[in-house]
Design a protein around this motif. Structure first.
Motif, mmCIF file in Angstrom:
data_model
loop_
_atom_site.group_PDB
_atom_site.id
_atom_site.type_symbol
_atom_site.label_atom_id
_atom_site.label_comp_id
_atom_site.label_asym_id
_atom_site.label_seq_id
_atom_site.Cartn_x
_atom_site.Cartn_y
_atom_site.Cartn_z
ATOM 1 N N UNK A 33 0.831 -1.205 0.000
ATOM 2 C CA UNK A 33 0.000 0.000 0.000
ATOM 3 C C UNK A 33 0.869 1.260 0.000
ATOM 4 N N UNK A 34 1.946 1.257 0.801
ATOM 5 C CA UNK A 34 2.849 2.406 0.847
ATOM 6 C C UNK A 34 3.577 2.612 -0.484
ATOM 7 N N UNK A 35 3.833 1.509 -1.187
ATOM 8 C CA UNK A 35 4.531 1.585 -2.474
ATOM 9 C C UNK A 35 3.577 1.799 -3.643
ATOM 10 N N UNK A 36 2.279 1.879 -3.322
ATOM 11 C CA UNK A 36 1.248 2.093 -4.349
ATOM 12 C C UNK A 36 1.286 0.988 -5.411
ATOM 13 N N UNK A 37 1.335 -0.245 -4.936
ATOM 14 C CA UNK A 37 1.309 -1.384 -5.845
ATOM 15 C C UNK A 37 0.461 -2.492 -5.222
ATOM 16 N N UNK A 38 0.046 -3.433 -6.041
ATOM 17 C CA UNK A 38 -0.793 -4.527 -5.552
ATOM 18 C C UNK A 38 0.037 -5.494 -4.718
ATOM 19 N N UNK A 39 -0.604 -6.033 -3.668
ATOM 20 C CA UNK A 39 0.121 -6.943 -2.786
ATOM 21 C C UNK A 39 0.627 -8.191 -3.516
ATOM 22 N N UNK A 40 -0.160 -8.816 -4.409
ATOM 23 C CA UNK A 40 0.350 -9.990 -5.136
ATOM 24 C C UNK A 40 1.575 -9.658 -5.978
ATOM 25 N N UNK A 41 1.591 -8.450 -6.559
ATOM 26 C CA UNK A 41 2.723 -8.041 -7.392
ATOM 27 C C UNK A 41 3.986 -7.927 -6.541
ATOM 28 N N UNK A 42 3.866 -7.322 -5.343
ATOM 29 C CA UNK A 42 5.019 -7.194 -4.454
ATOM 30 C C UNK A 42 5.511 -8.566 -4.006
ATOM 31 N N UNK A 43 4.574 -9.459 -3.656
ATOM 32 C CA UNK A 43 4.962 -10.815 -3.240
ATOM 33 C C UNK A 43 5.728 -11.523 -4.346
ATOM 34 N N UNK A 44 5.285 -11.330 -5.578
ATOM 35 C CA UNK A 44 5.939 -11.979 -6.700
ATOM 36 C C UNK A 44 7.349 -11.426 -6.912
ATOM 37 N N UNK A 45 7.503 -10.104 -6.706
ATOM 38 C CA UNK A 45 8.829 -9.486 -6.854
ATOM 39 C C UNK A 45 9.806 -10.073 -5.839
ATOM 40 N N UNK A 46 9.330 -10.306 -4.616
ATOM 41 C CA UNK A 46 10.193 -10.872 -3.587
ATOM 42 C C UNK A 46 10.559 -12.318 -3.909
ATOM 43 N N UNK A 47 9.591 -13.071 -4.426
ATOM 44 C CA UNK A 47 9.876 -14.463 -4.814
ATOM 45 C C UNK A 47 10.859 -14.509 -5.971
ATOM 46 N N UNK A 48 10.721 -13.557 -6.913
ATOM 47 C CA UNK A 48 11.666 -13.494 -8.041
ATOM 48 C C UNK A 48 13.087 -13.237 -7.533
ATOM 49 N N UNK A 49 13.198 -12.347 -6.533
ATOM 50 C CA UNK A 49 14.508 -12.049 -5.958
ATOM 51 C C UNK A 49 15.110 -13.303 -5.321
ATOM 52 N N UNK A 50 14.302 -14.041 -4.559
ATOM 53 C CA UNK A 50 14.795 -15.256 -3.913
ATOM 54 C C UNK A 50 15.194 -16.299 -4.943
ATOM 55 N N UNK A 51 14.440 -16.375 -6.006
ATOM 56 C CA UNK A 51 14.747 -17.357 -7.056
ATOM 57 C C UNK A 51 16.090 -17.031 -7.718
ATOM 58 N N UNK A 52 16.312 -15.758 -8.013
ATOM 59 C CA UNK A 52 17.556 -15.367 -8.664
ATOM 60 C C UNK A 52 18.753 -15.513 -7.731
ATOM 61 N N UNK A 53 18.508 -15.289 -6.446
ATOM 62 C CA UNK A 53 19.594 -15.444 -5.477
ATOM 63 C C UNK A 53 19.794 -16.899 -5.056
ATOM 64 N N UNK A 54 18.750 -17.709 -5.293
ATOM 65 C CA UNK A 54 18.754 -19.107 -4.856
ATOM 66 C C UNK A 54 18.914 -19.193 -3.343
ATOM 67 N N UNK A 55 18.230 -18.254 -2.666
ATOM 68 C CA UNK A 55 18.280 -18.173 -1.200
ATOM 69 C C UNK A 55 16.910 -17.778 -0.686
ATOM 70 N N UNK A 56 16.484 -18.389 0.420
ATOM 71 C CA UNK A 56 15.241 -17.999 1.078
ATOM 72 C C UNK A 56 15.530 -16.827 2.018
ATOM 73 N N UNK A 57 14.878 -15.704 1.763
ATOM 74 C CA UNK A 57 15.094 -14.507 2.569
ATOM 75 C C UNK A 57 14.068 -14.362 3.683
#
Length: 306
Positions: A33-57
């Motif tokens: 909400x603070x970033x003015x974006x949809x919650x599913x979109x933000x969740x997906x961005x975080x999962x993409x980051x973990x996938x590229x890093x191959x690490x669970x954050x």
């Protein structure tokens, strides 16, 4: 993590991750909400980051969401990376605006007695992060330094007798006249204004005749105009040396009016009865050099120009 290792993902992933990690409740919905974006979109961005890093954050089995040990360490480095990127951006902007950087300023001793202190003080007030590298040189050495790009700008006396170099730009700062420097025991010190023609039996101390851009040619040209011939000429390079010779009784000297700012014991200054040539104190720089720092320095010069 070094900045060059960010090739596989974008800086926005770091910003999203930091925003979520720094939320006390680790609430993705609040951050979205603070970033003015949809919650599913933000969740997906975080999962993409973990996938590229191959690490669970994040440990998603717990509520509120918690960082894993890897996530805690990654947060420390992510903050450093963004801080470094922001610093790089700020530095680039400051360099573009000329508020940081360096400038090599050459000047002769005469200018150091006149406009230089005010100019340096004003420039440092306006641009405290710019490093000024100051070099005292003879007038000829200043021109040589500009031509060989050893200095960025030179401050010196200039006259119509100077050769015109089309590669150089010249900006007038101030004008001044010549004054007469006498030993304190000279018989003429009781006069407030002295005619040069009354000094035909005196020895005169002048700047070197072999150096271009010195005051020698201006003074000799002045003598020719008033049909004055001195008894003898003694040459000395630096103004302080000339004044020392005057104080020692070696002779008298014609000097720029700013010489009066030097409190040399044994020397008395007097006005000259004849109309003396006007000396210009100028800034000189290469026409092909136009850095923002140089332009800022020229703008400050304009504020003290008369």
């Amino acid at each position: 993590m070094e900045i060059q290792r960010l090739q596989d993902f974008e800086l926005r992933h770091l910003r999203y991750f930091i925003a979520v990690a720094e939320n006390k409740n680790c609430s993705i919905s609040e951050v979205a909400e603070e970033l003015h974006m949809a919650q599913p979109n933000l969740s997906q961005q975080l999962k993409d980051l973990e996938t590229k890093l191959k690490v669970k954050l994040f440990d998603r089995q717990k509520r509120p969401l918690r960082l894993t040990n890897a996530g805690v360490e990654f947060l420390k480095q992510a903050r450093l990376i963004l801080a470094q990127v922001n610093h790089a951006i700020e530095t680039a902007q400051q360099a573009s605006q000329g508020t940081i950087g360096r400038l090599i300023v050459g000047f002769n001793s005469s200018v150091s007695n006149s406009v230089l202190p005010d100019l340096l003080r004003k420039f440092r007030n306006y641009f405290p992060k710019v490093k000024l590298i100051l070099q005292e040189r003879t007038a000829y050495s200043l021109i040589e330094g500009l031509q060989t790009q050893q200095i960025d700008i030179g401050l010196m006396h200039w006259s119509s007798l100077n050769s015109q170099d089309e590669t150089l730009c010249v900006k007038k700062i101030q004008e001044e006249s010549l004054v007469l420097a006498l030993p304190e025991n000279h018989p003429f010190v009781t006069q407030q204004e002295i005619s040069l023609k009354s000094l035909s039996d005196e020895s005169f101390i002048l700047p070197p005749s072999h150096l271009p851009y010195s005051l020698y040619e201006s003074i000799v040209s002045f003598w020719k105009q008033i049909e004055f011939v001195p008894k003898e000429i003694q040459e000395a390079t630096l103004m302080l040396t000339i004044l020392s010779l005057v104080a020692g009784g070696v002779g008298v000297a014609l000097l720029p009016a700013n010489a009066q700012n030097i409190g040399r014991k044994g020397v008395i200054y007097r006005a000259i009865q004849e109309q003396t040539p006007t000396l210009e104190i100028v800034a000189v720089w290469r026409r092909d050099r136009s850095s923002t720092v140089l332009q800022n320095f020229l703008e400050v010069i304009q504020t003290i120009a008369t």
